[in-house]
Every structure is written in C-alpha cells, then in structure tokens.
Design a protein around this motif. Structure first.
Motif, PDB file in Angstrom:
ATOM      1  N   LEU A  62       0.830  -1.198   0.000  1.00 40.02           N
ATOM      2  CA  LEU A  62       0.000   0.000   0.000  1.00 40.02           C
ATOM      3  C   LEU A  62       0.871   1.256   0.000  1.00 40.02           C
ATOM      4  O   LEU A  62       1.645   1.492   0.932  1.00 40.02           O
ATOM      5  CB  LEU A  62      -0.913   0.003   1.234  1.00 40.02           C
ATOM      6  N   PRO A  63       0.777   2.091  -1.040  1.00 43.08           N
ATOM      7  CA  PRO A  63       1.516   3.357  -1.055  1.00 43.08           C
ATOM      8  C   PRO A  63       0.978   4.306   0.014  1.00 43.08           C
ATOM      9  O   PRO A  63      -0.186   4.218   0.402  1.00 43.08           O
ATOM     10  CB  PRO A  63       1.241   3.929  -2.450  1.00 43.08           C
ATOM     11  N   VAL A  64       1.809   5.234   0.448  1.00 42.93           N
ATOM     12  CA  VAL A  64       1.381   6.206   1.441  1.00 42.93           C
ATOM     13  C   VAL A  64       0.587   7.346   0.815  1.00 42.93           C
ATOM     14  O   VAL A  64      -0.141   8.049   1.506  1.00 42.93           O
ATOM     15  CB  VAL A  64       2.571   6.790   2.256  1.00 42.93           C
ATOM     16  N   ARG A  98      -3.611   3.513 -15.384  1.00 35.70           N
ATOM     17  CA  ARG A  98      -2.204   3.337 -15.768  1.00 35.70           C
ATOM     18  C   ARG A  98      -1.415   4.032 -14.681  1.00 35.70           C
ATOM     19  O   ARG A  98      -1.682   5.191 -14.332  1.00 35.70           O
ATOM     20  CB  ARG A  98      -1.932   3.944 -17.135  1.00 35.70           C
ATOM     21  N   ARG A  99      -0.399   3.341 -14.117  1.00 34.73           N
ATOM     22  CA  ARG A  99       0.301   3.894 -12.967  1.00 34.73           C
ATOM     23  C   ARG A  99       1.672   3.277 -12.789  1.00 34.73           C
ATOM     24  O   ARG A  99       2.021   2.297 -13.425  1.00 34.73           O
ATOM     25  CB  ARG A  99      -0.509   3.668 -11.698  1.00 34.73           C
ATOM     26  N   PHE A 100       2.450   3.880 -11.870  1.00 36.18           N
ATOM     27  CA  PHE A 100       3.696   3.287 -11.381  1.00 36.18           C
ATOM     28  C   PHE A 100       3.888   3.694  -9.934  1.00 36.18           C
ATOM     29  O   PHE A 100       3.280   4.649  -9.456  1.00 36.18           O
ATOM     30  CB  PHE A 100       4.904   3.673 -12.251  1.00 36.18           C
ATOM     31  N   PHE A 101       4.728   2.930  -9.234  1.00 43.20           N
ATOM     32  CA  PHE A 101       5.108   3.248  -7.853  1.00 43.20           C
ATOM     33  C   PHE A 101       6.600   3.601  -7.843  1.00 43.20           C
ATOM     34  O   PHE A 101       7.386   3.014  -8.573  1.00 43.20           O
ATOM     35  CB  PHE A 101       4.958   2.043  -6.928  1.00 43.20           C
ATOM     36  N   PHE A 102       6.964   4.532  -6.976  1.00 46.35           N
ATOM     37  CA  PHE A 102       8.380   4.800  -6.722  1.00 46.35           C
ATOM     38  C   PHE A 102       8.590   5.011  -5.242  1.00 46.35           C
ATOM     39  O   PHE A 102       7.654   5.269  -4.490  1.00 46.35           O
ATOM     40  CB  PHE A 102       8.893   5.999  -7.537  1.00 46.35           C
ATOM     41  N   ASN A 108       9.384   6.577   1.334  1.00 45.55           N
ATOM     42  CA  ASN A 108       7.929   6.515   1.196  1.00 45.55           C
ATOM     43  C   ASN A 108       7.557   5.909  -0.167  1.00 45.55           C
ATOM     44  O   ASN A 108       8.127   6.270  -1.186  1.00 45.55           O
ATOM     45  CB  ASN A 108       7.311   7.917   1.294  1.00 45.55           C
ATOM     46  N   LEU A 109       6.589   4.996  -0.166  1.00 45.98           N
ATOM     47  CA  LEU A 109       6.098   4.398  -1.407  1.00 45.98           C
ATOM     48  C   LEU A 109       4.994   5.289  -1.963  1.00 45.98           C
ATOM     49  O   LEU A 109       3.998   5.573  -1.295  1.00 45.98           O
ATOM     50  CB  LEU A 109       5.569   2.990  -1.153  1.00 45.98           C
ATOM     51  N   VAL A 110       5.181   5.743  -3.222  1.00 44.68           N
ATOM     52  CA  VAL A 110       4.274   6.700  -3.857  1.00 44.68           C
ATOM     53  C   VAL A 110       3.692   6.090  -5.115  1.00 44.68           C
ATOM     54  O   VAL A 110       4.417   5.516  -5.931  1.00 44.68           O
ATOM     55  CB  VAL A 110       5.037   8.002  -4.193  1.00 44.68           C
TER      56      VAL A 110
END
Length: 115
Positions: A62-64, A98-102, A108-110
């Motif tokens: 889960l991203p913050v 459509r997305r990505f996480f960094f 922090n996961l975004v």
C-alpha cells in the motif's frame, strides 16, 4: 460540516530536502518552510478523496500517497532523473488505471496515476 481539504504528511528526517525532491519532480511551489514541516502546493483545485485499503491493488504494498498527473511518461522520466527508483510499473491495471510506484528519498512508497 463540509470537508475543505485533506493533506498528506510524508515522514522524513529532512523536510526541506524531501520537499525539494517533490518540487523538482512535480513542479510544485514551496509556500512555507518552518524547518520541521515544509508545505508544497500548486494553484490547481482538487476534489476531496480519502481512501482506505488493505493493499495497493494487484497484491502490491500500500503506497502512502497517490498523485494524479496528466503525463505519466514525463513524470516517470522526472522521477528517474531525480534519482528515485521505480519499484512497480508503469502498468495498465485491469481496473482501468495506468500507474507506477516509486520510493522517494525518505523511503515513502508513492503511487503515480495517469489522470
């Protein structure tokens, strides 16, 4: 009662350094720096959303925070140029996003979403 805004607070030991990262990647303004907290904003209005979740979708962590952008590819380039690692995607999800996480410099996961 009417909710007028919801604000995300990203944890970091160095608020101004993390703010400079987000300013560079997302072209945000820094209207206030109090040392222990730095505000970032832009002139765009937004709708109020608050999500509750047990995961990030598709079995991901889960991203913050989730950030909607108009040009996902350009944002991905900006994230990479700023030195952050893309840890998921870009991907077109089965539910239409459509997305990505960094991970930002503070870890922090975004989630970045094409909006």
């Amino acid at each position: 009662m009417v909710v007028t805004r919801i604000v995300a607070n990203l944890s970091t030991r160095d608020p101004i350094a993390l703010a400079m990262f987000y300013q560079q990647v997302f072209e945000l303004d820094v209207p206030l720096d109090m040392g222990w907290i730095t505000f970032l904003s832009n002139a765009t209005s937004q709708k109020i959303e608050l999500h509750t979740a047990s995961e990030g979708g598709g079995g991901t962590e889960l991203p913050v925070i989730s950030i909607g952008v108009t040009d996902l590819a350009a944002t991905e380039r900006a994230v990479r140029e700023a030195g952050a690692d893309i840890v998921y995607g870009p991907v077109s999800e089965s539910w239409g996003l459509r997305r990505f996480f960094f991970r930002d410099p503070a870890g922090n996961l975004v989630n970045v979403v094409d909006s």
